[in-house]
Every structure is written in C-alpha cells, then in structure tokens.
Design a protein around this motif. Sequence first.
Motif, mmCIF file in Angstrom:
data_model
loop_
_atom_site.group_PDB
_atom_site.id
_atom_site.type_symbol
_atom_site.label_atom_id
_atom_site.label_comp_id
_atom_site.label_asym_id
_atom_site.label_seq_id
_atom_site.Cartn_x
_atom_site.Cartn_y
_atom_site.Cartn_z
ATOM 1 N N LEU A 1 0.816 -1.205 0.000
ATOM 2 C CA LEU A 1 0.000 0.000 0.000
ATOM 3 C C LEU A 1 0.860 1.269 0.000
ATOM 4 O O LEU A 1 0.483 2.286 -0.600
ATOM 5 C CB LEU A 1 -0.926 0.006 1.216
ATOM 6 C CG LEU A 1 -2.053 -1.028 1.205
ATOM 7 C CD1 LEU A 1 -2.686 -1.139 2.595
ATOM 8 C CD2 LEU A 1 -3.110 -0.670 0.163
ATOM 9 N N ALA A 2 2.014 1.186 0.649
ATOM 10 C CA ALA A 2 2.896 2.361 0.735
ATOM 11 C C ALA A 2 3.400 2.791 -0.640
ATOM 12 O O ALA A 2 3.746 3.967 -0.834
ATOM 13 C CB ALA A 2 4.068 2.060 1.654
ATOM 14 N N GLY B 1 -0.714 9.651 -3.253
ATOM 15 C CA GLY B 1 -1.634 9.747 -4.393
ATOM 16 C C GLY B 1 -1.147 9.055 -5.649
ATOM 17 O O GLY B 1 -1.727 9.242 -6.722
ATOM 18 N N LYS B 2 -0.093 8.236 -5.543
ATOM 19 C CA LYS B 2 0.443 7.569 -6.728
ATOM 20 C C LYS B 2 -0.402 6.333 -7.069
ATOM 21 O O LYS B 2 -1.124 5.800 -6.235
ATOM 22 C CB LYS B 2 1.897 7.154 -6.490
ATOM 23 C CG LYS B 2 2.840 8.321 -6.234
ATOM 24 C CD LYS B 2 4.291 7.863 -6.197
ATOM 25 C CE LYS B 2 4.601 7.001 -4.998
ATOM 26 N NZ LYS B 2 4.576 7.781 -3.730
ATOM 27 N N SER B 3 -0.254 5.876 -8.291
ATOM 28 C CA SER B 3 -0.853 4.607 -8.690
ATOM 29 C C SER B 3 0.219 3.535 -8.589
ATOM 30 O O SER B 3 1.404 3.790 -8.814
ATOM 31 C CB SER B 3 -1.390 4.677 -10.122
ATOM 32 O OG SER B 3 -0.325 4.904 -11.037
ATOM 33 N N ALA B 4 -0.194 2.315 -8.205
ATOM 34 C CA ALA B 4 0.770 1.228 -8.052
ATOM 35 C C ALA B 4 0.047 -0.107 -8.078
ATOM 36 O O ALA B 4 -0.922 -0.306 -7.336
ATOM 37 C CB ALA B 4 1.554 1.380 -6.745
ATOM 38 N N ASP B 5 0.473 -0.989 -8.938
ATOM 39 C CA ASP B 5 -0.010 -2.380 -8.989
ATOM 40 C C ASP B 5 -1.536 -2.456 -8.959
ATOM 41 O O ASP B 5 -2.128 -3.225 -8.199
ATOM 42 C CB ASP B 5 0.579 -3.162 -7.817
ATOM 43 C CG ASP B 5 0.348 -4.671 -7.954
ATOM 44 O OD1 ASP B 5 0.168 -5.152 -9.086
ATOM 45 O OD2 ASP B 5 0.312 -5.356 -6.900
ATOM 46 N N LYS C 1 -9.408 -4.176 -5.887
ATOM 47 C CA LYS C 1 -10.720 -4.039 -6.538
ATOM 48 C C LYS C 1 -11.567 -2.982 -5.838
ATOM 49 O O LYS C 1 -12.272 -2.197 -6.495
ATOM 50 C CB LYS C 1 -11.449 -5.381 -6.534
ATOM 51 C CG LYS C 1 -12.793 -5.357 -7.275
ATOM 52 C CD LYS C 1 -13.431 -6.731 -7.309
ATOM 53 C CE LYS C 1 -14.720 -6.695 -8.130
ATOM 54 N NZ LYS C 1 -15.710 -5.713 -7.654
ATOM 55 N N ALA C 2 -11.502 -2.945 -4.510
ATOM 56 C CA ALA C 2 -12.295 -1.957 -3.767
ATOM 57 C C ALA C 2 -11.851 -0.534 -4.099
ATOM 58 O O ALA C 2 -12.694 0.364 -4.266
ATOM 59 C CB ALA C 2 -12.172 -2.217 -2.277
ATOM 60 N N PHE C 3 -10.553 -0.305 -4.184
ATOM 61 C CA PHE C 3 -10.057 1.021 -4.549
ATOM 62 C C PHE C 3 -10.567 1.421 -5.943
ATOM 63 O O PHE C 3 -10.939 2.579 -6.170
ATOM 64 C CB PHE C 3 -8.529 1.041 -4.527
ATOM 65 C CG PHE C 3 -7.927 1.036 -3.149
ATOM 66 C CD1 PHE C 3 -8.393 1.889 -2.163
ATOM 67 C CD2 PHE C 3 -6.883 0.180 -2.834
ATOM 68 C CE1 PHE C 3 -7.840 1.895 -0.894
ATOM 69 C CE2 PHE C 3 -6.315 0.173 -1.563
ATOM 70 C CZ PHE C 3 -6.794 1.028 -0.590
ATOM 71 N N GLN C 4 -10.565 0.478 -6.841
ATOM 72 C CA GLN C 4 -11.050 0.759 -8.189
ATOM 73 C C GLN C 4 -12.551 1.049 -8.196
ATOM 74 O O GLN C 4 -13.024 1.962 -8.884
ATOM 75 C CB GLN C 4 -10.733 -0.424 -9.103
ATOM 76 C CG GLN C 4 -9.245 -0.661 -9.312
ATOM 77 C CD GLN C 4 -8.945 -1.987 -9.989
ATOM 78 O OE1 GLN C 4 -9.852 -2.778 -10.288
ATOM 79 N NE2 GLN C 4 -7.659 -2.256 -10.242
ATOM 80 N N ASP C 5 -13.295 0.281 -7.367
ATOM 81 C CA ASP C 5 -14.755 0.436 -7.348
ATOM 82 C C ASP C 5 -15.195 1.759 -6.728
ATOM 83 O O ASP C 5 -16.171 2.367 -7.191
ATOM 84 C CB ASP C 5 -15.390 -0.724 -6.578
ATOM 85 C CG ASP C 5 -15.335 -2.037 -7.351
ATOM 86 O OD1 ASP C 5 -15.037 -2.000 -8.562
ATOM 87 O OD2 ASP C 5 -15.584 -3.094 -6.733
ATOM 88 N N ILE C 6 -14.496 2.199 -5.681
ATOM 89 C CA ILE C 6 -14.969 3.424 -5.017
ATOM 90 C C ILE C 6 -14.790 4.648 -5.906
ATOM 91 O O ILE C 6 -15.527 5.630 -5.777
ATOM 92 C CB ILE C 6 -14.298 3.646 -3.638
ATOM 93 C CG1 ILE C 6 -12.784 3.830 -3.769
ATOM 94 C CG2 ILE C 6 -14.630 2.519 -2.681
ATOM 95 C CD1 ILE C 6 -12.111 4.148 -2.418
#
Length: 395
Positions: free
Chosen positions: A269-270, A275-279, A382-387
């Motif tokens: 997560l770090a 605010g960066k995108s990662a994996d 997936k949750a980050f993408q969905d919100i």
Amino acid sequence: MAPKPVPKLSGTQLIHGDDDHAGSEVAPSISVSTTFRAVNPLEVEDAKQFDEFNPTRHIYSRYTQTVSTRAERILSKINEGYAITYSSGLAASHAALVHFSPKRIAITEGYHGCHATIGLYKRNRGGELPLIDIDDEFQPGDLCWLETPLNPTGEARDIKYYADKVHAAGGWLLIDSTFAPPPIQYPFKWGADIIMHSGTKYFGGHSDLLCGVLVAPTVEKWRELWHIRTYLGNMLGSLESWLLLRSLRTLHLRVPRQSDSAYVLAQWLAKAAGGKSADGIPSGIIEKVWHSSLQGVDQRGFDPKTQLEGGWNPTFAILLTKETYATLLPHSVKYFIPATSLGGVESLIEQRIHSDPGADPRLIRISVGVEDVEDLKDDLRKAFQDILKHPKAKL
C-alpha cells in the motif's frame, strides 16, 4: 557477533504450559460454581493455607477458579512474567492505575478508551491528577503510560528510552503492548515495570471474548494485583477464561502469519502513498500509510525492528485523500469485515472516526487476519477501483 535468534513462541508451551492444573479431561472443563466446598480441618493439616498464585483448591470464584488459573499460567510463561486476567482491557487499565496510584500520568495519543479510563480515575481523585506529555520532564511518582505500537497507526515507540527517562526521575513505566503480543515484543526486556494487554485482541484471537491482562515482573507484584482484583471485582468469567485458554493454544500459528501478511500489505500500500498509482491501485486515493516497518531509524537511533524482534505488528492504518473514500472503502471489500476491534482471525477494516471521535475522518484502520495475503491484496485493489466509480465519490 552472532545474530540474535528470533524469538519463537513454543507450541509445546502453549499446549502443555498449564498441565500442572489439568484434570483427566482433554478439553478443559468450565466451572459455573461461584463457591467451593471447604476442606475438613480434621482431615487436612494445612486447611487454612491458600496460595492464590498456585491454588490446589478453590474457595470462591472471585479469588480463583481452575480455568482462569490455567489461562494465567500460559500467559505468564509466554510473557516472561506473572500474568493476571481481568474482565476487559479497560478493567486491566483501571487496576493498573489503582496499583500505581501515580502523582501524575504521562500519556500521549493512543487508544481513546484508556484516556477515558484515566479521566474517570482522575475524577475519583477529585481531579487532582495532572496529565503531561511523554516528552515532558518527569518527577518522582510519575507513571509513563506508553502504548507501543500505537493505536491506530501501528507506529513503534522506544521503550528503553522512556524506561530510562522515567526511572531516572523515580517513576514507573507501563507498556500497553496490545498491538505486539508475543512473539513480537517483550517489554520487560527493555525496562517496563508492568505490561498491559487487551486480551480481547490477539490473545483471544476470535472476536468472541472480552479480556484484559496485566503482567507483573515478580510474583510479589502479582499478589498485589490479585488483591486489588479481588476487591475491585473485575475478574474474568469462567466462559471467557475457557475461550481465552482455547485461543492461546494457537497463538504461535496465528500471530506470525498475521504479522507477515500485515508487513506485505503495508509495504504494498505504501507504494501508492502520496496519491500515486501502483499495482492496480488507482492514483489519487492513498495519501499516507503508517506501520512500524515503514518508520526507519529515528534521530536517537531507535530502530523498531530491534524492539519488535519477533515480527511486525499486524494492525496499521492508512490515510485516504478524501473522507468519502474512507466512508466507502470498508463497505466495498469482500474479505475485510467492516467492524472495529482487531486481532481476530478475520481481517477487519474500519473508518476509525466511528469508534474514535477524535480520529481524522479519512483514516482507515486495518487489522490483518489469517486469510491468504494475495486474496487480501486483490480485495483491496478491486475496492479502490470500485470506489472511484461510486456516484458519491464524484461529489
């Protein structure tokens, strides 16, 4: 110099450390009796003798009963001290205050429940109990109340530094080690005077009991705590003692796995912090990640991995960029349960402000369970993408 061996929690000790108090049954029995038949002084020479730490008989369940004694034996051995149980973590914190009767308390941040308990204790003292910061100067009779790792962020504090500081002034150091049970952290090694745990969390491990634990360095101190518990009346019940004993049997299997998985998740997560995108984690969501593994060495030379010698704490926190994201995230995951508390086999996630009114509304606390870590990563991803797609996220 040879590397220091990593502490290992002994499964043999967890299973057999209470054998001296076991009966013929394989699974411990639960006694529901409040009182016990007295021995006949005509038949027993030492009928008046009673050892509360190592009872061979029981008098009244407020004093001792078999299953709580057995749980305390295990807790004593794995914490390298003398453990006594209470009806909750906050009951243990209150008992510690009664035990020390401090002139002042040094406390900074940490679990809001302990602050509230201290507030009630202060009120019972007529308000005559100054509270200071842990980095203020200490005086004789001060109690330094140090929670490490810290709730909710999971950041570690230097026990030895504060032990040396408060002892030099003639005070005491209490360590709330709830976030780092054995085999992760051993506070007596670094100078603690007493160790506290909310046994509800990792010692219980299944989200089904309330329990508090104090660990004393000597049996004499334990007996003082036992006297206080007897007359405060905040002992652990029979069912809760049985659940605790059952849970301790698998502590060596649960905590190391939770620790390893939390490390993987925090590091992953770090990479998206700032605010960066990662994996697969979209940009603009995660502002900050807190975890002891991310701290590094401080200006005094304190390295958390030296103190956390058996692994990293399995609970940590993240700060999202928007309050809306923090509101949506706990209800957008599949495997993380949206609930407060921590330490259970199931992973939990919460927007911390719902249980701690003083928390930043963007702060999310994560308690990592024993699920497969790749499944947990996929769930969060997936949750980050969905919100981001949720209508409320666009407001």
